[in-house]
Design a protein around this motif. Structure first.
Motif, PDB file in Angstrom:
ATOM      1  N   LEU A 213       0.829  -1.202   0.000  1.00 31.05           N
ATOM      2  CA  LEU A 213       0.000   0.000   0.000  1.00 31.05           C
ATOM      3  C   LEU A 213       0.872   1.264   0.000  1.00 31.05           C
ATOM      4  O   LEU A 213       0.591   2.222  -0.741  1.00 31.05           O
ATOM      5  N   ALA A 214       1.910   1.271   0.810  1.00 28.35           N
ATOM      6  CA  ALA A 214       2.782   2.445   0.905  1.00 28.35           C
ATOM      7  C   ALA A 214       3.485   2.722  -0.428  1.00 28.35           C
ATOM      8  O   ALA A 214       3.537   3.878  -0.891  1.00 28.35           O
ATOM      9  N   VAL A 215       4.018   1.679  -1.055  1.00 24.84           N
ATOM     10  CA  VAL A 215       4.717   1.848  -2.331  1.00 24.84           C
ATOM     11  C   VAL A 215       3.745   2.300  -3.421  1.00 24.84           C
ATOM     12  O   VAL A 215       4.082   3.171  -4.248  1.00 24.84           O
ATOM     13  N   SER A 216       2.540   1.759  -3.437  1.00 26.77           N
ATOM     14  CA  SER A 216       1.542   2.126  -4.445  1.00 26.77           C
ATOM     15  C   SER A 216       1.180   3.605  -4.345  1.00 26.77           C
ATOM     16  O   SER A 216       1.106   4.314  -5.355  1.00 26.77           O
ATOM     17  N   ILE A 217       0.941   4.074  -3.131  1.00 27.95           N
ATOM     18  CA  ILE A 217       0.595   5.487  -2.921  1.00 27.95           C
ATOM     19  C   ILE A 217       1.767   6.388  -3.319  1.00 27.95           C
ATOM     20  O   ILE A 217       1.583   7.441  -3.951  1.00 27.95           O
ATOM     21  N   LEU A 218       2.979   5.974  -2.977  1.00 31.36           N
ATOM     22  CA  LEU A 218       4.170   6.750  -3.320  1.00 31.36           C
ATOM     23  C   LEU A 218       4.338   6.870  -4.834  1.00 31.36           C
ATOM     24  O   LEU A 218       4.629   7.956  -5.363  1.00 31.36           O
ATOM     25  N   LEU A 219       4.152   5.767  -5.547  1.00 26.47           N
ATOM     26  CA  LEU A 219       4.271   5.785  -7.006  1.00 26.47           C
ATOM     27  C   LEU A 219       3.186   6.653  -7.636  1.00 26.47           C
ATOM     28  O   LEU A 219       3.443   7.388  -8.599  1.00 26.47           O
ATOM     29  N   LEU A 220       1.983   6.571  -7.128  1.00 20.75           N
ATOM     30  CA  LEU A 220       0.877   7.344  -7.677  1.00 20.75           C
ATOM     31  C   LEU A 220       1.110   8.845  -7.529  1.00 20.75           C
ATOM     32  O   LEU A 220       0.783   9.631  -8.436  1.00 20.75           O
ATOM     33  N   LEU A 221       1.691   9.260  -6.414  1.00 28.25           N
ATOM     34  CA  LEU A 221       1.803  10.694  -6.114  1.00 28.25           C
ATOM     35  C   LEU A 221       3.113  11.324  -6.595  1.00 28.25           C
ATOM     36  O   LEU A 221       3.136  12.526  -6.923  1.00 28.25           O
ATOM     37  N   THR A 222       4.184  10.545  -6.655  1.00 25.00           N
ATOM     38  CA  THR A 222       5.488  11.164  -6.901  1.00 25.00           C
ATOM     39  C   THR A 222       6.277  10.573  -8.078  1.00 25.00           C
ATOM     40  O   THR A 222       7.251  11.199  -8.513  1.00 25.00           O
ATOM     41  N   ALA A 223       5.895   9.420  -8.585  1.00 25.07           N
ATOM     42  CA  ALA A 223       6.725   8.761  -9.601  1.00 25.07           C
ATOM     43  C   ALA A 223       6.688   9.506 -10.937  1.00 25.07           C
ATOM     44  O   ALA A 223       5.624   9.975 -11.360  1.00 25.07           O
ATOM     45  N   PRO A 224       7.845   9.647 -11.625  1.00 21.78           N
ATOM     46  CA  PRO A 224       7.869  10.259 -12.964  1.00 21.78           C
ATOM     47  C   PRO A 224       7.196   9.343 -13.971  1.00 21.78           C
ATOM     48  O   PRO A 224       7.079   8.134 -13.760  1.00 21.78           O
ATOM     49  N   ILE A 225       6.748   9.923 -15.088  1.00 22.81           N
ATOM     50  CA  ILE A 225       5.972   9.161 -16.066  1.00 22.81           C
ATOM     51  C   ILE A 225       6.792   8.005 -16.653  1.00 22.81           C
ATOM     52  O   ILE A 225       6.237   6.953 -16.996  1.00 22.81           O
ATOM     53  N   GLN A 226       8.118   8.179 -16.763  1.00 16.99           N
ATOM     54  CA  GLN A 226       8.951   7.096 -17.297  1.00 16.99           C
ATOM     55  C   GLN A 226       8.892   5.862 -16.393  1.00 16.99           C
ATOM     56  O   GLN A 226       8.804   4.722 -16.872  1.00 16.99           O
ATOM     57  N   LEU A 227       8.915   6.099 -15.089  1.00 11.05           N
ATOM     58  CA  LEU A 227       8.851   4.983 -14.142  1.00 11.05           C
ATOM     59  C   LEU A 227       7.466   4.347 -14.155  1.00 11.05           C
ATOM     60  O   LEU A 227       7.333   3.117 -14.060  1.00 11.05           O
ATOM     61  N   VAL A 228       6.441   5.187 -14.285  1.00  7.17           N
ATOM     62  CA  VAL A 228       5.065   4.670 -14.344  1.00  7.17           C
ATOM     63  C   VAL A 228       4.874   3.824 -15.603  1.00  7.17           C
ATOM     64  O   VAL A 228       4.235   2.768 -15.567  1.00  7.17           O
ATOM     65  N   ALA A 229       5.419   4.280 -16.723  1.00 10.53           N
ATOM     66  CA  ALA A 229       5.331   3.517 -17.972  1.00 10.53           C
ATOM     67  C   ALA A 229       6.052   2.178 -17.842  1.00 10.53           C
ATOM     68  O   ALA A 229       5.590   1.145 -18.347  1.00 10.53           O
ATOM     69  N   LEU A 230       7.212   2.209 -17.149  1.00 14.37           N
ATOM     70  CA  LEU A 230       7.926   0.949 -16.895  1.00 14.37           C
ATOM     71  C   LEU A 230       7.065   0.014 -16.053  1.00 14.37           C
ATOM     72  O   LEU A 230       7.025  -1.191 -16.302  1.00 14.37           O
ATOM     73  N   GLY A 231       6.371   0.596 -15.066  1.00  9.20           N
ATOM     74  CA  GLY A 231       5.476  -0.204 -14.232  1.00  9.20           C
ATOM     75  C   GLY A 231       4.364  -0.854 -15.040  1.00  9.20           C
ATOM     76  O   GLY A 231       4.000  -2.009 -14.800  1.00  9.20           O
ATOM     77  N   GLN A 232       3.839  -0.120 -16.028  1.00 11.73           N
ATOM     78  CA  GLN A 232       2.795  -0.692 -16.878  1.00 11.73           C
ATOM     79  C   GLN A 232       3.345  -1.809 -17.752  1.00 11.73           C
ATOM     80  O   GLN A 232       2.679  -2.814 -17.984  1.00 11.73           O
TER      81      GLN A 232
END
Length: 264
Positions: free
Chosen positions: A109-128
């Motif tokens: 839960l903590a990591v998910s919230i952190l990624l949603l609020l602060t992660a750059p789009i490149q990291l989010v795309a990697l996550g997808q």
């Protein structure tokens, strides 16, 4: 221009319909776990549901960061919640809901919230991108378990079939509403392939190995739930030996020296 607008509206309607239908995707599994408890949990793999939850959550974060229309990902929000429910039920009935499991949930839960609020789009795309791999690999443990046991298992064929149809629809809506996003095409294409393959495996093992009819395999969820309720009720009514034991015990007590002294 008008045909394009019509296809866009149609894709949005399909998207929301997929969202409504997603409520039924894992409900057969949740219902079976709720009614059969440990018996149903034995046929499920905890890691499958960790992978599913991670995959859906990564997709949700990607959609939200990209600003896509809710109709294009409403079902992943619902499926993430349903996967979390199944995960917790399987952990509970397999007696794995210990301190370690609770810590894992908290970290997730903590990591998910952190990624949603602060992660750059490149990291989010990697996550997808990783989500596409997880969504494909999440069912591999279930494949292996079914093959090892040579049984259809407790993963619902209805769930696998609905997931296949939903992914095919999402391929269409991704082209229409998300500019044919390559990551999403890969995600839904691989998920459709794996879910269809699992459904085929379940039907094959059920009909060819276990000797059941196809109808019997596909309707196993509702029938097993009814059989469980019948067995529980039947077990409550089939204990006449207790009466005989009670009669014998009363006879012993009546003939005991202590009882005779009391009577005198």
């Amino acid at each position: 221009m008008a045909p394009f607008a019509d296809s866009t509206v149609f894709a949005q309607i399909l998207g929301y319909l997929v969202g409504v239908g997603s409520f039924a995707l894992y409900s057969p599994i949740i219902l079976r776990l709720w009614r059969q408890k440990q018996k149903a949990a034995e046929g499920l793999v905890l890691s499958t549901w960790w992978l599913k939850l991670t995959s859906y959550t990564a997709s949700d974060i990607y959609y939200i960061n990209q600003g896509y229309n809710l109709s294009t990902y409403i079902e992943t929000l619902i499926l993430a919640l349903e996967a979390a429910v199944v995960l917790c039920l399987v952990a509970y009935y397999q007696t794995l809901a210990n301190h370690r499991f609770k810590c894992q949930v908290t970290i997730f839960l903590a990591v998910s919230i952190l990624l949603l609020l602060t992660a750059p789009i490149q990291l989010v795309a990697l996550g997808q991108g990783i989500s596409a791999v997880l969504n494909t690999g999440a069912l591999i443990p279930q494949f292996i378990l079914n093959h090892r046991r040579q049984k259809a298992g407790d993963y619902s064929p209805i769930t696998a079939g609905l997931a296949t149809i939903g992914c095919l629809i999402r391929l269409f809506t991704t082209v229409q509403l998300n500019d044919a996003d390559g990551l999403l095409i890969a995600t839904f294409g691989s998920a459709a392939l794996v879910n269809a393959s699992l459904m085929i495996q379940i039907c094959y093992l059920g009909t060819q190995i276990e000797g059941r009819t196809l109808s019997d395999v596909l309707t196993a969820d509702g029938r097993r739930s009814a059989e469980t309720e019948f067995d529980e009720a039947d077990n409550c009514q089939t204990t006449p030996y207790h009466k005989e034991e009670d009669i014998a015990l009363v006879g012993i007590q009546e003939n005991s020296p202590l009882t005779e002294r009391r009577q005198n």
